[in-house]
Design a protein around this motif. Structure first.
Motif, PDB file in Angstrom:
ATOM      1  N   LEU A  33       0.866  -1.176   0.000  1.00  0.00           N
ATOM      2  CA  LEU A  33       0.000   0.000   0.000  1.00  0.00           C
ATOM      3  C   LEU A  33       0.907   1.232   0.000  1.00  0.00           C
ATOM      4  CD1 LEU A  33      -3.070   0.601   0.109  1.00  0.00           C
ATOM      5  CD2 LEU A  33      -2.839   0.812   2.594  1.00  0.00           C
ATOM      6  N   VAL A  34       0.743   2.077  -1.010  1.00  0.00           N
ATOM      7  CA  VAL A  34       1.684   3.183  -1.224  1.00  0.00           C
ATOM      8  C   VAL A  34       0.922   4.504  -1.225  1.00  0.00           C
ATOM      9  CG1 VAL A  34       3.478   4.119  -2.731  1.00  0.00           C
ATOM     10  CG2 VAL A  34       3.070   1.640  -2.660  1.00  0.00           C
ATOM     11  N   SER A  35       1.444   5.473  -0.469  1.00  0.00           N
ATOM     12  CA  SER A  35       0.921   6.836  -0.496  1.00  0.00           C
ATOM     13  C   SER A  35       2.066   7.773  -0.855  1.00  0.00           C
ATOM     14  CB  SER A  35       0.347   7.220   0.880  1.00  0.00           C
ATOM     15  OG  SER A  35       1.364   7.671   1.750  1.00  0.00           O
ATOM     16  N   PRO A  36       1.792   9.057  -1.049  1.00  0.00           N
ATOM     17  CA  PRO A  36       2.896   9.984  -1.325  1.00  0.00           C
ATOM     18  C   PRO A  36       3.918  10.065  -0.198  1.00  0.00           C
ATOM     19  CG  PRO A  36       0.798  10.969  -1.957  1.00  0.00           C
ATOM     20  CD  PRO A  36       0.470   9.716  -1.218  1.00  0.00           C
ATOM     21  N   ARG A  37       3.615   9.457   0.961  1.00  0.00           N
ATOM     22  CA  ARG A  37       4.496   9.601   2.114  1.00  0.00           C
ATOM     23  C   ARG A  37       5.218   8.315   2.512  1.00  0.00           C
ATOM     24  NH1 ARG A  37       0.274  12.648   1.755  1.00  0.00           N
ATOM     25  NH2 ARG A  37      -1.032  10.806   2.017  1.00  0.00           N
ATOM     26  N   GLY A  38       4.802   7.184   1.945  1.00  0.00           N
ATOM     27  CA  GLY A  38       5.461   5.948   2.331  1.00  0.00           C
ATOM     28  C   GLY A  38       4.761   4.738   1.771  1.00  0.00           C
ATOM     29  N   ALA A  39       5.216   3.557   2.196  1.00  0.00           N
ATOM     30  CA  ALA A  39       4.642   2.292   1.728  1.00  0.00           C
ATOM     31  C   ALA A  39       4.668   1.286   2.860  1.00  0.00           C
ATOM     32  CB  ALA A  39       5.424   1.761   0.527  1.00  0.00           C
ATOM     33  N   VAL A  40       3.633   0.432   2.911  1.00  0.00           N
ATOM     34  CA  VAL A  40       3.558  -0.631   3.919  1.00  0.00           C
ATOM     35  C   VAL A  40       3.049  -1.901   3.241  1.00  0.00           C
ATOM     36  CG1 VAL A  40       3.077   1.036   5.752  1.00  0.00           C
ATOM     37  CG2 VAL A  40       1.178  -0.137   4.634  1.00  0.00           C
ATOM     38  N   LEU A  41       3.270  -3.023   3.898  1.00  0.00           N
ATOM     39  CA  LEU A  41       2.767  -4.314   3.430  1.00  0.00           C
ATOM     40  C   LEU A  41       1.612  -4.760   4.311  1.00  0.00           C
ATOM     41  CD1 LEU A  41       6.118  -6.229   2.748  1.00  0.00           C
ATOM     42  CD2 LEU A  41       4.680  -5.027   1.102  1.00  0.00           C
ATOM     43  N   LEU A  42       0.530  -5.242   3.678  1.00  0.00           N
ATOM     44  CA  LEU A  42      -0.643  -5.700   4.412  1.00  0.00           C
ATOM     45  C   LEU A  42      -1.267  -6.891   3.715  1.00  0.00           C
ATOM     46  CD1 LEU A  42      -2.594  -2.384   5.214  1.00  0.00           C
ATOM     47  CD2 LEU A  42      -1.417  -3.837   6.865  1.00  0.00           C
ATOM     48  N   PRO A  43      -1.818  -7.848   4.480  1.00  0.00           N
ATOM     49  CA  PRO A  43      -2.637  -8.887   3.857  1.00  0.00           C
ATOM     50  C   PRO A  43      -4.019  -8.336   3.511  1.00  0.00           C
ATOM     51  CG  PRO A  43      -2.508  -9.243   6.219  1.00  0.00           C
ATOM     52  CD  PRO A  43      -1.611  -8.078   5.918  1.00  0.00           C
ATOM     53  N   VAL A  44      -4.602  -8.854   2.450  1.00  0.00           N
ATOM     54  CA  VAL A  44      -5.897  -8.378   1.965  1.00  0.00           C
ATOM     55  C   VAL A  44      -7.022  -9.247   2.494  1.00  0.00           C
ATOM     56  CG1 VAL A  44      -7.339  -8.196  -0.110  1.00  0.00           C
ATOM     57  CG2 VAL A  44      -5.035  -7.259  -0.111  1.00  0.00           C
ATOM     58  N   VAL A  45      -8.132  -8.610   2.837  1.00  0.00           N
ATOM     59  CA  VAL A  45      -9.397  -9.299   3.071  1.00  0.00           C
ATOM     60  C   VAL A  45     -10.398  -8.725   2.078  1.00  0.00           C
ATOM     61  CG1 VAL A  45     -11.313  -9.660   4.649  1.00  0.00           C
ATOM     62  CG2 VAL A  45      -8.974  -9.789   5.499  1.00  0.00           C
ATOM     63  N   VAL A  46     -10.966  -9.577   1.256  1.00  0.00           N
ATOM     64  CA  VAL A  46     -11.956  -9.126   0.283  1.00  0.00           C
ATOM     65  C   VAL A  46     -13.283  -8.960   1.015  1.00  0.00           C
ATOM     66  CG1 VAL A  46     -13.136  -9.644  -1.874  1.00  0.00           C
ATOM     67  CG2 VAL A  46     -10.732 -10.288  -1.565  1.00  0.00           C
ATOM     68  N   SER A  47     -13.841  -7.754   0.965  1.00  0.00           N
ATOM     69  CA  SER A  47     -14.984  -7.434   1.820  1.00  0.00           C
ATOM     70  C   SER A  47     -15.909  -6.448   1.133  1.00  0.00           C
ATOM     71  CB  SER A  47     -14.488  -6.831   3.146  1.00  0.00           C
ATOM     72  OG  SER A  47     -15.540  -6.239   3.868  1.00  0.00           O
ATOM     73  N   GLU A  48     -17.200  -6.685   1.256  1.00  0.00           N
ATOM     74  CA  GLU A  48     -18.191  -5.739   0.747  1.00  0.00           C
ATOM     75  C   GLU A  48     -18.531  -4.667   1.766  1.00  0.00           C
ATOM     76  OE1 GLU A  48     -21.555  -7.825  -0.783  1.00  0.00           O
ATOM     77  OE2 GLU A  48     -20.486  -8.494  -2.584  1.00  0.00           O
ATOM     78  N   ARG A  49     -17.798  -4.647   2.878  1.00  0.00           N
ATOM     79  CA  ARG A  49     -18.003  -3.559   3.841  1.00  0.00           C
ATOM     80  C   ARG A  49     -17.505  -2.228   3.275  1.00  0.00           C
ATOM     81  NH1 ARG A  49     -16.552  -4.705   9.987  1.00  0.00           N
ATOM     82  NH2 ARG A  49     -14.450  -4.223   9.260  1.00  0.00           N
ATOM     83  N   VAL A  50     -16.589  -2.282   2.324  1.00  0.00           N
ATOM     84  CA  VAL A  50     -16.094  -1.050   1.704  1.00  0.00           C
ATOM     85  C   VAL A  50     -16.658  -0.919   0.303  1.00  0.00           C
ATOM     86  CG1 VAL A  50     -13.976  -0.943   3.066  1.00  0.00           C
ATOM     87  CG2 VAL A  50     -14.000  -2.232   0.927  1.00  0.00           C
ATOM     88  N   GLN A  51     -16.728   0.300  -0.196  1.00  0.00           N
ATOM     89  CA  GLN A  51     -17.210   0.557  -1.544  1.00  0.00           C
ATOM     90  C   GLN A  51     -16.053   0.435  -2.538  1.00  0.00           C
ATOM     91  OE1 GLN A  51     -19.875   4.038  -1.990  1.00  0.00           O
ATOM     92  NE2 GLN A  51     -19.613   4.363   0.210  1.00  0.00           N
ATOM     93  N   PRO A  52     -16.360   0.204  -3.798  1.00  0.00           N
ATOM     94  CA  PRO A  52     -15.300   0.218  -4.816  1.00  0.00           C
ATOM     95  C   PRO A  52     -14.526   1.534  -4.773  1.00  0.00           C
ATOM     96  CG  PRO A  52     -17.332  -0.654  -5.745  1.00  0.00           C
ATOM     97  CD  PRO A  52     -17.682  -0.133  -4.380  1.00  0.00           C
ATOM     98  N   GLY A  53     -13.219   1.435  -4.904  1.00  0.00           N
ATOM     99  CA  GLY A  53     -12.382   2.623  -4.872  1.00  0.00           C
ATOM    100  C   GLY A  53     -11.998   3.074  -3.483  1.00  0.00           C
ATOM    101  N   GLN A  54     -12.549   2.406  -2.463  1.00  0.00           N
ATOM    102  CA  GLN A  54     -12.232   2.755  -1.078  1.00  0.00           C
ATOM    103  C   GLN A  54     -11.606   1.561  -0.378  1.00  0.00           C
ATOM    104  OE1 GLN A  54     -15.775   4.292   0.837  1.00  0.00           O
ATOM    105  NE2 GLN A  54     -16.280   5.560  -0.945  1.00  0.00           N
ATOM    106  N   LEU A  55     -10.742   1.828   0.579  1.00  0.00           N
ATOM    107  CA  LEU A  55     -10.051   0.802   1.345  1.00  0.00           C
ATOM    108  C   LEU A  55     -10.162   1.133   2.831  1.00  0.00           C
ATOM    109  CD1 LEU A  55      -6.749   0.784  -0.754  1.00  0.00           C
ATOM    110  CD2 LEU A  55      -8.641  -0.849  -1.004  1.00  0.00           C
ATOM    111  N   PHE A  56     -10.061   0.124   3.650  1.00  0.00           N
ATOM    112  CA  PHE A  56     -10.081   0.357   5.098  1.00  0.00           C
ATOM    113  C   PHE A  56      -9.038  -0.528   5.773  1.00  0.00           C
ATOM    114  CE2 PHE A  56     -11.251  -0.793   9.419  1.00  0.00           C
ATOM    115  CZ  PHE A  56     -11.460   0.452   9.989  1.00  0.00           C
TER     116      PHE A  56
END
Length: 917
Positions: free
Chosen positions: A835-858
């Motif tokens: 996961l990369v932002s203009p300020r840094g990068a981190v590693l995360l495992p993914v959970v596929v979930s309909e709790r979030v909308q397309p284009g959004q992450l939590f």
């Protein structure tokens, strides 16, 4: 009373009330009827057949717990026939119990009450041998079960999770978790949707459900009443002790905010006090090594360094950040130290990064910055609106109460980008785009104004500034609002109509409202709706911020803010200045101090030389961690006082051990302004002092003696200096209900409902606010919007929960991604991404979930290894400087398998994840 009903029970006249059963009427009158399946917290069930009675003029022996009272009825509960029936039922129950001599106390007492001294059955039928120890905190043994179904009913009626059910028939009936009946019965709890609130364990009368700490250490022999140190609900518990050790934490029935309920963290997440890595002695950093030193040496060093910095650089070179996990008394003393010894107002607390926007927004509109109503008002609301909050995870007891209200038929509106548990259950879910709160609330306001749904009588009598608000919402049509927020116009209209016309609409809001570039404006926009519709100052209404930490309300109340003294009194108040001089012997600094983000800027600029942080891990939880850590490294002398070697402590020059809430006396103030006692249950590690004593020792060494016998003396001083606490004392806090401020005089009962007749500033003030975009928006390079927050199982930086068995439930931060995005990026559940932002990068495992909308992450931020907040910007609310945790732009990059080593693979296979849907 008009609903009084006179009946006779065993020859005793009893005054009952409409809706009572014979059992409840008898109990209220002090008459005892045996029973095992009944509970004050549950609906009548009538399964144990022990509370049977005889009613003159009726046949049979009905269960008294399910028999409604009727005027003039004559009831008998102790006839020979009834005693014989009870003895037979009791004998059958005892015959099923294990023969190892561990007969539950409740059954022993029942046997004595019916005169049963032995069981006649020589070869009784044995219950199914089903054991389930898969839950980290408690175990189930069907051998001790009596099939009363209290556990199942507690899960349904109190918690609302429906994780348990009864399976089997007759003698074979037993409770089951999840779908264990169709699989492995020994893993039912682990594979179910159980949230480990402990309600089932508390309701179990026989110990068939039992805490594992009790299995390990035995039942408690004494209890100490205290208040939970996790979220802001302020649940009251009895800490159960055995041989000087805490073995249980049981929520008490007369707890005013929790009424006997709890969550996973409060009920079972207290064992961190026994963690092996507790700090037990002061540590001084020399270069890259740590050296254990004595308390005297540590306190001398702290006093010497701060004295030197003040002498060489002046008061403005020193600052402090207090703990929202500490007591009111500790926070007040820390503020007193900064103001009286350092001579500055450079003190803040973690309210800065959560509800400082609430303080700003509510002070501007209402003149007071705390919840207007009490938690119990959820029972009086005719509509509940949840804005930017996920209480079933962050404030689970309040979340459970909202679910209970909704099941009773109260309409529920949820405004949240994610499909949280409450959003899934809601009457209306308005899934707005992150950062568009103001636009949506103004759109709702437009409908209220356009359709003449205003409470004109309330507005005329109790508000001003209406025209300013009307001008702001006039162009915010539902169609225009839909274009900005993504919420369909028809949902906006329906939400507005429901909120305005319910008769009593209650709002709760959380960090999804405040942690934005324009968070203060969002709070103002929400308050505007309450003022426009008269939904304030009455039971079942109001604006109620859900405070995130156990004493974040109290830390702000007692003056750990750079712009207010205790009680939100102005620093330049002349009368306050005179009183402060009289009470403390020192002048009150009048110049506003630095807010936490200002401190980082000052440190990087070389202006801030000394900083003392108590119980707050800024190096993990503040945004833009690269900047924060660089600022901390720039400070000449950094002192951190905490339970563990936190990420912030690792950067300190001096680390001081802290005492946990079970190891000291004091008070917390919960989210409904309720001041409640915490009481020392056990001793801290040898030599560790409560934080207030540490502050006193340093102050004395710096030439300003502080001497208090007990935290009650400190509260007395707070009351002298703070009008809204004038009537607060430890003697008055001994009652189960505590006191809700304002308590302006000794005889005052406290204030459960604010703004009944007037507002602190006379009239409330409409503040028209316009929608402005968030600090950053998705681009081609960073196409996703990341939202961060808490999850049920863990708490803030995780320092406490990560040192408990909660790790067996969730042991990693994960990235929630919508199935459409996951499919497009060819990412599956469990895959590791970057996961990369203009300020840094981190590693995360993914959970596929309909709790979030397309284009959004939590994702959450509970684990230091994730380093989530290094991705976030320093964007913050203009007025309060509350950071914009809820909107950060990022991109997602697949991590190919060849980039992983064997250890990475093993860790990914072993992670524990649990989403609350």
């Amino acid at each position: 009373m008009s609903d009084s009903i006179l009946i006779t029970i065993d020859g005793v006249p009893v005054t009952a009330h409409a809706g009572d059963t014979v059992f409840t009427a008898a109990k209220r009158a002090g008459l005892t009827i045996p029973g095992l399946c009944n509970s004050d917290h549950l609906a009548p069930f009538g399964s144990c057949r022990l509370c049977v009675c005889e009613v003159e003029g009726q046949k049979g022996t009905p269960a008294s717990c399910t028999t409604p009272v009727q005027a003039g009825m004559v009831v008998h509960t102790q006839t020979d026939r009834l005693v014989r029936l009870r003895r037979n039922v009791t004998e059958l129950l005892l015959s099923e119990q294990p023969t190892d001599g561990t007969l539950p106390a409740v059954l022993q007492e029942l046997a004595r009450s019916v005169g049963l001294d032995h069981v006649r059955y020589r070869q009784p039928t044995v219950r199914d041998q089903v054991r389930d120890s898969s839950n980290p905190f408690f175990a189930f043994d069907n051998a001790s079960c009596i099939s009363c179904a209290r556990c199942v009913r507690a899960c349904d009626e109190i918690q609302g999770t429906f994780a348990l059910t009864m399976v089997g028939r007759g003698f074979g009936a037993r409770p089951m978790a999840g779908a264990a009946f169709y699989g492995d019965a020994s893993t039912g709890f682990a594979t179910s949707n159980c949230v480990s609130c402990g309600a089932c364990v508390k309701e179990c009368p026989t110990g068939a459900l039992i805490e594992k700490t009790v299995q390990q250490h035995g039942y408690p022999t004494e209890t100490v009443r205290t208040t939970c140190a996790y979220c802001g609900v302020g649940c009251i518990f009895d800490a159960g002790l055995r041989n000087g050790r805490v073995v249980t934490m049981v929520p008490v029935d007369d707890g005013p905010s929790n009424h006997g309920h709890a969550c996973m963290k409060g009920r079972f997440g207290w064992t961190y006090i026994y963690a092996e890595d507790r700090l037990k002695t002061p540590m001084l950093r020399t270069g890259h090594t740590w050296q254990a030193i004595s308390w005297d040496a540590a306190l001398d060093r702290l006093a010497d360094e701060f004295t030197r910095i003040k002498r060489e650089c002046g008061p403005d070179a020193l600052a402090a950040i207090s703990s929202s996990r500490g007591t009111n008394e500790e926070n007040y003393l820390f503020g007193k130290f900064i103001r009286c010894v350092m001579g500055t107002n450079h003190i803040d607390n973690c309210a800065r990064v959560c509800h400082s926007a609430t303080v700003t927004g509510m002070m501007e509109t209402l003149g007071a910055s705390a919840a207007t109503n009490s938690i119990q008002d959820l029972d009086h609301a005719k509509l509940i609106m949840v804005v930017g909050a996920n209480p079933t995870e962050s404030h689970p007891v309040v979340g459970a109460s909202i679910k209970q209200a909704h099941r009773r038929g109260v309409p529920l509106i949820v405004i949240d980008p994610r499909k949280t548990e409450l959003a899934r259950l809601a009457t209306l879910h308005l899934p707005l785009k992150p950062g568009t709160n103001v636009a949506l609330l103004n759109g709702i306001g437009h409908v209220i104004a356009k359709e003449d749904l205003l409470d004109c009588a309330f507005i005329d009598a109790r508000t001003d500034g209406l025209d300013d608000w009307l001008k702001a919402v006039e162009p915010c049509t539902p169609e225009r609002t839909e274009q900005i927020t993504g919420v369909p116009a028809d949902l906006i209209r329906e939400a507005a109509r429901r909120y305005a016309t319910s008769g009593a609409s209650l709002c709760v809001h959380g960090l999804g409202m405040t942690e934005h570039r324009w968070g203060s404006h969002g709070v103002m926009a929400l308050v505007n709706l309450a003022l426009a519709t008269g939904n304030i100052g009455r039971p079942g209404t109001g604006i109620n911020p859900l405070r995130g930490q156990n004493n974040v309300q109290g830390a702000s109340d007692v003056g750990c803010l750079p712009v207010y003294f205790a009680g939100y009194q102005s620093l330049d108040d002349v009368e306050l200045g005179r009183l402060h001089q009289q009470v403390t012997g020192r002048p009150l600094p009048t110049k506003r101090g630095m807010k936490t983000p200002d401190m980082w800027d000052a440190a990087l600029a070389g202006r801030l030389k000394g900083l003392w942080i108590i119980g707050y891990d800024v190096a993990q939880t503040d945004p833009n961690l690269k900047k924060v850590r660089e600022a901390l490294r720039s400070i000449e002398f950094l002192v951190v006082q905490d339970l563990f070697m936190s990420e912030t402590a690792k950067l300190a020059h001096l680390v001081l051990p802290g005492a946990a809430f079970l190891e000291k006396d004091g008070t917390f103030t919960n989210l409904e302004r309720r001041i409640q006692r915490i009481r020392k249950a056990v001793d801290p590690p040898h030599g560790v002092l409560p934080d207030w004593q540490v502050v006193c020792e340093v102050s004395t060494r710096m030439g300003y003696p502080m001497s208090y016998r007990h935290p009650s003396d400190i509260m007395d001083e707070i009351a002298r200096l703070t009008p809204m606490f004038a009537g607060v004392s430890y003697d008055r806090l001994e009652t189960p209900d505590g006191l809700q401020w304002p308590v302006p005089a000794e005889g005052h009962a406290g204030t459960a409902l604010m703004h009944r007749e007037t507002f602190p500033k006379g009239k409330a003030h409409f503040v028209g606010v316009d929608y402005l975009p968030p600090g950053e928006s998705p681009t081609e390079e960073y196409p996703f919007t990341l939202v961060t927050g808490r999850i049920l199982q863990h708490y803030n930086c995780g320092a406490q929960t990560r040192r408990t068995d909660i790790l067996e439930v969730v042991d990693v931060d994960v990235l929630e991604m919508h199935p459409e995005d996951a499919a497009r990026m060819q990412v599956g559940g469990g895959d590791l991404i970057r996961l990369v932002s203009p300020r840094g990068a981190v590693l995360l495992p993914v959970v596929v979930s309909e709790r979030v909308q397309p284009g959004q992450l939590f994702t959450s931020f509970h684990f230091p290894a994730s380093d989530i907040n290094s991705l976030l910007s320093s964007s913050s609310d203009d007025l309060s400087r509350c950071p914009e945790y809820k909107v950060s732009v990022v991109r997602v990059e697949r991590v190919e398998r060849e980039e992983l080593d064997a250890e990475d693979e093993r860790e990914l296979e072993a992670v524990h994840v649990r989403l609350i849907t």
